[in-house]
Design a protein around this motif. Structure first.
Motif, PDB file in Angstrom:
ATOM      1  N   UNK A  75       0.897  -1.175  -0.018  1.00 40.90           N
ATOM      2  CA  UNK A  75      -0.102   0.030   0.031  1.00 40.90           C
ATOM      3  C   UNK A  75       0.609   1.483  -0.059  1.00 40.90           C
ATOM      4  N   UNK A  76       1.932   1.592   0.746  1.00 37.44           N
ATOM      5  CA  UNK A  76       2.872   2.381   0.758  1.00 37.44           C
ATOM      6  C   UNK A  76       3.458   2.608  -0.561  1.00 37.44           C
ATOM      7  N   UNK A  77       3.884   1.436  -1.150  1.00 36.81           N
ATOM      8  CA  UNK A  77       4.433   1.783  -2.615  1.00 36.81           C
ATOM      9  C   UNK A  77       3.434   2.197  -3.551  1.00 36.81           C
ATOM     10  N   UNK A  78       2.137   1.673  -3.438  1.00 39.51           N
ATOM     11  CA  UNK A  78       0.984   2.202  -4.388  1.00 39.51           C
ATOM     12  C   UNK A  78       0.571   3.497  -4.157  1.00 39.51           C
ATOM     13  N   UNK A  79       0.383   3.910  -2.916  1.00 38.55           N
ATOM     14  CA  UNK A  79       0.020   5.266  -2.960  1.00 38.55           C
ATOM     15  C   UNK A  79       1.163   6.327  -3.357  1.00 38.55           C
ATOM     16  N   UNK A  80       2.166   5.810  -3.228  1.00 41.08           N
ATOM     17  CA  UNK A  80       3.723   6.705  -3.476  1.00 41.08           C
ATOM     18  C   UNK A  80       3.749   6.762  -5.092  1.00 41.08           C
ATOM     19  N   UNK A  81       3.455   5.772  -5.733  1.00 36.61           N
ATOM     20  CA  UNK A  81       3.564   5.672  -7.102  1.00 36.61           C
ATOM     21  C   UNK A  81       2.328   6.437  -7.914  1.00 36.61           C
ATOM     22  N   UNK A  82       1.002   6.151  -7.231  1.00 35.70           N
ATOM     23  CA  UNK A  82      -0.222   6.666  -7.814  1.00 35.70           C
ATOM     24  C   UNK A  82      -0.607   7.815  -7.049  1.00 35.70           C
TER      25      UNK A  82
END
Length: 101
Positions: A75-82
């Protein structure tokens, strides 16, 4: 490979046999998806979330409710990328914590 450049919304709610590999393929052929609903797709893991991250600024709406294998790291990677995401539903994702760094 067939491309779906114009596809913006995909709802695969309750597709119980949907796999991470399928999500990777979907993102590869539909790189401009804006709204994704994978609610109750119980086999999805962090690998699927990482693939979804490739949508980057295109992704605005994401529903991963009841995808119980998703973790904080994904989730951390997801919200950083998106960074243009406006809505994300992670209800009943039992491996998520309320720990904040």
């Amino acid at each position: 490979m067939q491309m779906y450049e114009h596809l913006r919304i995909l709802d695969l709610t309750s597709c119980s046999r949907l796999t991470d590999r399928a999500i990777e393929k979907i993102i590869d052929v539909a790189p401009r998806l804006r709204n994704l609903v994978f609610a109750k797709c119980r086999n999805l893991t962090d690998l699927a979330a990482n693939a979804i991250s490739k949508l980057g600024k295109n992704l605005h709406y994401l529903h991963l409710g009841h995808c119980g294998h998703i973790t904080d790291d994904a989730v951390i990677r997801l919200v950083a990328a998106c960074n243009r995401i406006r809505y994300i539903d992670l209800g009943c994702c039992i491996h998520l914590t309320t720990n904040r760094s």
